[in-house]
Design a protein around this motif. Structure first.
Motif, PDB file in Angstrom:
ATOM      1  N   ASP A 334     -62.123  -5.708  23.117  1.00  0.00           N
ATOM      2  CA  ASP A 334     -63.559  -5.412  23.223  1.00  0.00           C
ATOM      3  C   ASP A 334     -63.782  -4.005  23.784  1.00  0.00           C
ATOM      4  N   GLY A 335     -62.922  -3.060  23.380  1.00  0.00           N
ATOM      5  CA  GLY A 335     -63.077  -1.675  23.773  1.00  0.00           C
ATOM      6  C   GLY A 335     -62.501  -1.314  25.126  1.00  0.00           C
ATOM      7  N   VAL A 336     -61.963  -2.293  25.860  1.00  0.00           N
ATOM      8  CA  VAL A 336     -61.433  -2.046  27.213  1.00  0.00           C
ATOM      9  C   VAL A 336     -59.902  -2.054  27.149  1.00  0.00           C
ATOM     10  N   ALA A 337     -59.278  -1.002  27.726  1.00  0.00           N
ATOM     11  CA  ALA A 337     -57.821  -0.891  27.689  1.00  0.00           C
ATOM     12  C   ALA A 337     -57.165  -2.079  28.389  1.00  0.00           C
ATOM     13  N   ILE A 338     -56.073  -2.599  27.796  1.00  0.00           N
ATOM     14  CA  ILE A 338     -55.313  -3.708  28.362  1.00  0.00           C
ATOM     15  C   ILE A 338     -54.128  -3.114  29.120  1.00  0.00           C
ATOM     16  N   ALA A 339     -54.048  -3.384  30.397  1.00  0.00           N
ATOM     17  CA  ALA A 339     -53.002  -2.802  31.233  1.00  0.00           C
ATOM     18  C   ALA A 339     -51.617  -3.193  30.721  1.00  0.00           C
ATOM     19  N   GLY A 340     -50.738  -2.198  30.558  1.00  0.00           N
ATOM     20  CA  GLY A 340     -49.359  -2.441  30.150  1.00  0.00           C
ATOM     21  C   GLY A 340     -49.154  -2.677  28.675  1.00  0.00           C
ATOM     22  N   ALA A 341     -50.242  -2.738  27.888  1.00  0.00           N
ATOM     23  CA  ALA A 341     -50.128  -3.018  26.449  1.00  0.00           C
ATOM     24  C   ALA A 341     -49.972  -1.706  25.702  1.00  0.00           C
ATOM     25  N   VAL A 351     -52.871 -18.686  24.984  1.00  0.00           N
ATOM     26  CA  VAL A 351     -54.203 -18.095  24.911  1.00  0.00           C
ATOM     27  C   VAL A 351     -55.280 -19.112  25.280  1.00  0.00           C
ATOM     28  N   THR A 352     -56.374 -18.609  25.882  1.00  0.00           N
ATOM     29  CA  THR A 352     -57.557 -19.395  26.220  1.00  0.00           C
ATOM     30  C   THR A 352     -58.780 -18.677  25.658  1.00  0.00           C
ATOM     31  N   VAL A 353     -59.954 -19.236  25.910  1.00  0.00           N
ATOM     32  CA  VAL A 353     -61.179 -18.600  25.424  1.00  0.00           C
ATOM     33  C   VAL A 353     -61.359 -17.218  26.033  1.00  0.00           C
ATOM     34  N   ALA A 354     -60.725 -16.986  27.193  1.00  0.00           N
ATOM     35  CA  ALA A 354     -60.835 -15.669  27.821  1.00  0.00           C
ATOM     36  C   ALA A 354     -60.137 -14.586  27.004  1.00  0.00           C
ATOM     37  N   ASN A 355     -59.192 -14.978  26.140  1.00  0.00           N
ATOM     38  CA  ASN A 355     -58.485 -14.013  25.304  1.00  0.00           C
ATOM     39  C   ASN A 355     -59.213 -13.699  24.001  1.00  0.00           C
ATOM     40  N   ALA A 356     -60.221 -14.491  23.650  1.00  0.00           N
ATOM     41  CA  ALA A 356     -60.943 -14.267  22.395  1.00  0.00           C
ATOM     42  C   ALA A 356     -61.670 -12.926  22.445  1.00  0.00           C
ATOM     43  N   GLY A 357     -61.746 -12.251  21.313  1.00  0.00           N
ATOM     44  CA  GLY A 357     -62.451 -10.972  21.269  1.00  0.00           C
ATOM     45  C   GLY A 357     -61.954 -10.104  20.133  1.00  0.00           C
ATOM     46  N   SER A 358     -62.310  -8.836  20.192  1.00  0.00           N
ATOM     47  CA  SER A 358     -61.963  -7.858  19.162  1.00  0.00           C
ATOM     48  C   SER A 358     -60.855  -6.943  19.704  1.00  0.00           C
ATOM     49  N   TYR A 359     -59.738  -6.884  18.979  1.00  0.00           N
ATOM     50  CA  TYR A 359     -58.577  -6.118  19.430  1.00  0.00           C
ATOM     51  C   TYR A 359     -58.384  -4.868  18.553  1.00  0.00           C
ATOM     52  N   THR A 360     -58.240  -3.731  19.225  1.00  0.00           N
ATOM     53  CA  THR A 360     -57.918  -2.476  18.557  1.00  0.00           C
ATOM     54  C   THR A 360     -56.780  -1.811  19.313  1.00  0.00           C
ATOM     55  N   VAL A 361     -56.197  -0.787  18.700  1.00  0.00           N
ATOM     56  CA  VAL A 361     -55.140  -0.032  19.361  1.00  0.00           C
ATOM     57  C   VAL A 361     -55.372   1.448  19.074  1.00  0.00           C
ATOM     58  N   VAL A 362     -55.181   2.268  20.098  1.00  0.00           N
ATOM     59  CA  VAL A 362     -55.315   3.712  19.974  1.00  0.00           C
ATOM     60  C   VAL A 362     -53.917   4.315  19.834  1.00  0.00           C
ATOM     61  N   ALA A 363     -53.683   5.013  18.721  1.00  0.00           N
ATOM     62  CA  ALA A 363     -52.417   5.718  18.507  1.00  0.00           C
ATOM     63  C   ALA A 363     -52.632   7.187  18.839  1.00  0.00           C
ATOM     64  N   SER A 372     -57.488   2.152  15.608  1.00  0.00           N
ATOM     65  CA  SER A 372     -57.290   1.287  14.446  1.00  0.00           C
ATOM     66  C   SER A 372     -58.553   0.483  14.135  1.00  0.00           C
ATOM     67  N   ALA A 373     -58.560  -0.123  12.960  1.00  0.00           N
ATOM     68  CA  ALA A 373     -59.578  -1.126  12.657  1.00  0.00           C
ATOM     69  C   ALA A 373     -59.369  -2.327  13.579  1.00  0.00           C
ATOM     70  N   ALA A 374     -60.410  -3.105  13.782  1.00  0.00           N
ATOM     71  CA  ALA A 374     -60.357  -4.209  14.741  1.00  0.00           C
ATOM     72  C   ALA A 374     -59.832  -5.478  14.081  1.00  0.00           C
ATOM     73  N   GLY A 375     -59.074  -6.239  14.860  1.00  0.00           N
ATOM     74  CA  GLY A 375     -58.674  -7.585  14.475  1.00  0.00           C
ATOM     75  C   GLY A 375     -59.209  -8.553  15.508  1.00  0.00           C
ATOM     76  N   THR A 376     -59.889  -9.603  15.081  1.00  0.00           N
ATOM     77  CA  THR A 376     -60.509 -10.532  16.021  1.00  0.00           C
ATOM     78  C   THR A 376     -59.592 -11.707  16.300  1.00  0.00           C
ATOM     79  N   LEU A 377     -59.705 -12.232  17.507  1.00  0.00           N
ATOM     80  CA  LEU A 377     -58.998 -13.451  17.900  1.00  0.00           C
ATOM     81  C   LEU A 377     -60.041 -14.497  18.237  1.00  0.00           C
ATOM     82  N   ALA A 378     -60.001 -15.627  17.522  1.00  0.00           N
ATOM     83  CA  ALA A 378     -60.934 -16.722  17.764  1.00  0.00           C
ATOM     84  C   ALA A 378     -60.141 -17.989  18.029  1.00  0.00           C
ATOM     85  N   LEU A 379     -60.718 -18.891  18.849  1.00  0.00           N
ATOM     86  CA  LEU A 379     -60.081 -20.161  19.158  1.00  0.00           C
ATOM     87  C   LEU A 379     -60.814 -21.283  18.454  1.00  0.00           C
ATOM     88  N   THR A 380     -60.079 -22.306  18.062  1.00  0.00           N
ATOM     89  CA  THR A 380     -60.681 -23.459  17.386  1.00  0.00           C
ATOM     90  C   THR A 380     -60.149 -24.722  18.012  1.00  0.00           C
TER      91      THR A 380
END
Length: 496
Positions: A334-341, A351-363, A372-380
């Motif tokens: 969701d646009g916020v850097a993930i520490a150590g990633a 994974v839990t609902v807290a991990n759901a969101g839009s994932y991108t990576v800056v090269a 990058s384009a975003a990839g979403t993670l959803a839980l069902t």
């Protein structure tokens, strides 16, 4: 039509004790019985079918014998117009046409209330959210020319959901004899839903910032992106500031400068405001390095793929990027850097609902940085998800050893059948940097010793593309590539 033998008629009537009109209907046109059987299927697990059954039974008792293209009667389990409110879920509404021989698909027009969808009685996960708009698991109805049309394959569609926006919504329904809108057709009927605003008065609250803007470094000419997230009632507005001064036009949750310059370096904050008050974010320090003329800017060969998983699963996001010097990576949610990633792969376990969101990576490299384009993670909560969603195995094939066999076992239990995707990727491996990839592959799937399915050239179908995305598999190079793939939406338990 053959005339009835009076004696046979009297004998049948005496035995069955049926009204004459009903008996004539059964003798003249047996599809009436089939329509009643469809109605019975609907009432097995849901009360909404009772109204449909009564209406169809009434048509039979009146001697209705018309074909699908004849004097059909539109039937719904609730009357139109239906009135409801935002946030209130009406009882599911079933639809059919009486006096028909067969119904296998429906054409849908007009508009459905946001938050509601037409789903099939056969598979409720296939849902039409709007004319021509099916969810990711649904596929669609082919128009015969490689596209999709506003239809759904079903004997009896059901409207479900919770409306999210007020308004008056009217949609149309037309039944077809065969799947994919084929064969004879009924007249077009309409159904209206009037959605009123919710009568719940919201409680006003001060804005709360859930994602603070992060400090950022960029090469001159690269893209500067700062993001925040906030909630509050009423919904807050945003105003970005640089070194304490409001930036004209910067009033969204995300602030972007597409070609950053050295002068854009500074300290950035965002003021979040609603009628209750204003909250100021923490400061994000932005540095802009001078441009360089050496090297090649990063470019993504593969971006993160969207995935839907159950809670507790392990998720892998992968990217491939080129550039000189070799780029480094920074993942964001969701646009916020993930520490150590900071690797090309991001692994999330349990994974839990807290991990759901839009994932991108800056090269990034010394030339610039690219997002990058975003990839979403959803839980069902779907019970038919297996634990293994993606397994890749590489093998070297030669003229002497042209075949490669992989075996798996699908378990049964309470989950029953499972979706099974098998891919034989060959030419599309070149986009991942594989040298000497097979130029043309073929896949054969055996259930035990029986050939269950085969494929040579996947053809770019929507069903296969959607299946690739659902398990996080990389996309094939094109619809014309000579890769192979097989997808069984409901594979029975057993050895394959």
């Amino acid at each position: 039509m053959k005339t009835l033998n009076p004696f046979s008629f009297r004998l049948a009537r005496a035995r069955l004790q049926l009204p004459a009109a009903v008996l004539i209907a059964l003798l003249q046109r047996t599809p009436i019985v089939r329509v009643l059987a469809v109605a019975d299927e609907l009432v097995v697990s849901s009360p909404l079918g009772a109204v449909l059954k009564s209406a169809v039974a009434l048509a039979a008792s009146l001697g209705a014998v018309h074909s699908l293209a004849g004097a059909t009667v539109f039937v719904s389990s609730q009357s139109s117009p239906l009135s409801t409110k935002v946030g209130t879920s009406p009882t599911p509404i079933g639809f059919t046409f009486s006096n028909t021989q067969n119904i296998m698909s429906w054409k849908v027009g007009g508009s459905l209330p946001p938050g509601m969808s037409l789903s099939t009685t056969e598979n409720p996960t296939i849902a039409l959210t709007g004319p021509g708009t099916l969810d990711a698991t649904g596929g669609g109805v082919d128009d015969g020319y490689g596209g999709k049309i506003g239809g759904i394959n079903s004997t009896t569609p059901v409207l479900r959901g919770t409306p999210t926006a007020p308004g008056n919504y009217t949609f149309t329904l037309q039944a077809f004899e065969f799947a994919a809108l084929g064969g004879l057709t009924t007249t077009t009927a309409s159904f209206t839903i009037n959605v009123a605003a919710s009568d719940v008065t919201p409680v006003n609250t001060l804005p709360s910032i859930s994602a603070q803007p992060q400090s950022f470094g960029v090469i001159a000419g690269g893209t500067l992106t700062l993001t925040t997230a906030a909630s509050g009632t009423p919904a807050p507005t945003f105003q970005w500031r640089k070194d304490g001064t409001a930036i004209t036009g910067a009033t969204n949750a995300t602030f972007v400068i597409s070609a950053a310059q050295v002068a854009d370096a500074g300290t950035y904050t965002v003021a979040v405001t609603n009628s209750v008050g204003t909250v100021l974010s923490s400061a994000a320090v932005v540095t802009v390095s001078p441009p360089t003329t050496q090297g090649v800017a990063p470019s993504f060969v593969q971006s993160p793929l969207s995935q839907t998983v159950i809670a507790g699963a392990t998720v892998a996001f992968n990217v491939t990027a080129t550039g000189t010097p070799t780029p480094t990576f920074q993942w964001r949610r969701d646009g916020v850097a993930i520490a150590g990633a900071t690797k090309s792969s991001l692994i999330l376990t349990g994974v839990t609902v807290a991990n759901a969101g839009s994932y991108t990576v800056v090269a990034s490299n010394s030339v610039t940085n690219v997002t990058s384009a975003a990839g979403t993670l959803a839980l069902t909560t779907a019970s038919n998800f297996g634990h293994l969603t993606n397994l890749a195995i590489f093998a070297t094939l030669t003229a002497a050893v042209p075949d490669f066999t992989v075996a798996t076992v699908i378990g049964g239990g309470s989950g029953g059948t499972k979706p099974l995707l098998v891919r034989a990727a060959g030419p599309s491996l070149t986009q991942l940097g594989v040298v000497g990839a097979v130029s043309d592959t073929k896949a054969e799937l055996f259930a035990g010793s029986t050939l269950a399915d085969s494929n040579d050239n996947w053809g770019g179908t929507t069903a296969l593309s959607s299946a690739f995305t659902s398990v996080g598999a990389f996309a094939y190079a094109s619809a014309a590539s000579k890769d192979a793939a097989i997808f069984l939406p409901a594979a029975a338990p057993g050895a394959y």
